[in-house]
Design an enzyme around this catalytic site. Structure first.
Site, PDB file in Angstrom:
ATOM      1  N   SER A   1      16.609  18.768 -15.956  1.00  0.00           N
ATOM      2  CA  SER A   1      15.713  19.915 -15.955  1.00  0.00           C
ATOM      3  C   SER A   1      16.529  21.155 -16.290  1.00  0.00           C
ATOM      4  O   SER A   1      17.637  21.345 -15.783  1.00  0.00           O
ATOM      5  CB  SER A   1      15.055  20.085 -14.579  1.00  0.00           C
TER       6      SER A   1
ATOM      7  N   HIS B   1       0.828  -1.214   0.000  1.00  0.00           N
ATOM      8  CA  HIS B   1       0.000   0.000   0.000  1.00  0.00           C
ATOM      9  C   HIS B   1       0.861   1.262   0.000  1.00  0.00           C
ATOM     10  O   HIS B   1       0.494   2.295   0.575  1.00  0.00           O
ATOM     11  CB  HIS B   1      -0.949   0.018   1.213  1.00  0.00           C
TER      12      HIS B   1
END
Length: 443
Positions: free
Chosen positions: A273, A150
């Site tokens: 970036s 999870h």
């Protein structure tokens, strides 16, 4: 995007273009027509000299623009091609090119050959990927890391356990390709409505000779309107791409700076970036996931083509002309990028140890305390201790003081990998045994 000179390398490969670029596809149609003419000459339906001249088309430069113009003028899928080919042939051979065939005989059989070429490349790449994963699984058989459920930190696992699970799934993808080969690589020759009526009693001998020349199986019955072969292959290919996406998605997540357990090595000149120089974007990982999404979508569209009306239905059949190449480009590119991803995969055991230390061994401790307290009482006791440790900023040992025995407290620092390493061994052994009898080439 597939044909973009700027971005095409992210959506296709040189090998996928060698199968699906227009020149290659038209050339493949001509190859099928040559096999048809040779088969017709073999059983005496057309003159041998005509077949020999038609076979020489294999050496010709095909005027694609002329074929395109004639196709637009005639409004027919292949009449433009026929007219151009007839113009390249003598009056002796021209009447016998495309003799008695229909569009689907040529395009379906060509698409099967494209399937064969795609399947061969995918088979090769999946075997390479599986081999690399098996090697990584062995290398990291006992490298401890936190398992996660999870999205949250869980009990310890070996990194090799994760990689063996990936390899095991790749093995099933290979099995699907192996199982489907005989179903998928089947020729198509049916004439107008599938009955081969143009050829009278010579129809079935002709179909047998035609399929044999192309190295394809002969169907029991024409399959002009039965499109399950392509849909079946597309499903297997999309599942394989999704296996690759499962791997890439894990690398994408574990590459986050705050986790830092796995990473893809960037090329020397790669820029993450232009505004944030510290970044190393997971370019390959995210592109593999995107390509798998496309493959699943294309597979679903090919399933739509199964709903076919009567003996020919262009609404469904021509859908494949656009969808099938896109699916194959996507799957082959995902496989190519996954090979590069694994080649440059970076593993940081220190980050794994750091993250694992955030969650003391709850499953192992639960097992020990269950022997003394019973499973449900031990689970409740540990859950309360973990909550208290978090709220009061205590160590787990401090939170369990007076509740756990000295042996149980000592076990907190232990990293128990369970049967993970042994399962790695089983996957590796099974895969290597299978590969001993598995053909290296798909076709």
């Amino acid at each position: 995007m597939i044909d973009s000179r700027i971005f095409g390398h992210l959506w296709s490969t040189p090998e996928s273009h060698s199968i699906f670029d227009e020149d290659a596809r038209v050339r493949r149609w001509v190859d099928v027509l040559i096999a048809l003419a040779q088969s017709q000459a073999e059983i005496g339906l057309i003159p041998t000299k005509a077949a020999e001249e038609i076979a020489e088309l294999a050496q010709c430069d095909l005027p694609i623009e002329s074929i395109a113009e004639a196709t637009r003028t005639t409004g027919h899928s292949t009449l433009g091609l026929i007219q151009v080919l007839q113009g390249l042939l003598s009056p002796v051979a021209a009447p016998f090119v495309y003799y008695g065939a229909t569009v689907q005989d040529i395009t379906d059989t060509s698409q099967v050959l494209e399937l064969a070429a795609t399947g061969a490349l995918l088979w090769r790449d999946l075997r390479i990927i599986e081999d690399r994963l098996l090697g990584l699984a062995v290398t990291h058989r006992t490298t401890p890391m936190a398992g996660r459920t999870h999205g949250q930190l869980g009990s310890p696992i070996p990194l090799g356990f994760k990689m063996a699970s990936w390899a095991d799934q790749i093995g099933r993808d290979l099995s699907r390709l192996d199982d489907g080969r005989e179903r998928w690589l089947t020729g198509q020759f049916g004439g107008a409505v599938g009955t081969l009526g143009f050829f009278g009693g010579e129809g079935l001998p002709l179909r047998q000779a035609f399929c044999r020349r192309l190295g394809l199986a002969e169907p029991a019955i024409s399959w002009l309107s039965a499109r399950d072969r392509f849909s079946d292959f597309a499903s297997a290919a999309a599942i394989a791409a999704s296996t690759l996406a499962r791997i890439a998605n894990e690398v994408y997540g574990l590459q986050r700076r705050e986790i830092g357990e796995l990473g893809e090595r960037p090329a020397a000149r790669t820029v993450g970036s232009i505004t944030m120089p510290h970044k190393r974007n997971p370019e390959n990982s995210e592109q593999i996931v995107t390509l798998a999404q496309l493959a699943r979508a294309q597979s679903a569209l090919l399933t739509d083509a199964l709903v076919h009306e009567h003996e020919r239905d262009g609404r469904a059949w021509k859908l494949e002309w656009s969808v099938f190449p896109t699916l194959c480009h996507s799957v082959l590119t995902a496989a190519s990028l996954t090979k590069a991803l694994l080649d440059g995969l970076e593993v940081d055991p220190r980050a794994m140890a750091r993250n694992l230390a955030l969650v003391p061994a709850s499953e192992h401790l639960l097992s020990l305390m269950s022997e003394r307290l019973g499973k449900h009482v031990a689970q409740q006791t540990l859950q309360q201790a973990y909550r208290r440790a978090a709220e009061d900023r205590l160590s787990l040992a401090e939170a369990l003081e007076g509740v756990a025995t000295s042996d149980e407290l000592e076990a907190i620092a232990n990293v128990d990998l369970g049967s993970g390493p042994e399962m790695v061994d089983r996957v590796v052994a099974a895969a290597r045994m299978r590969r001993q009898s598995e053909p290296e080439d798909w076709r």
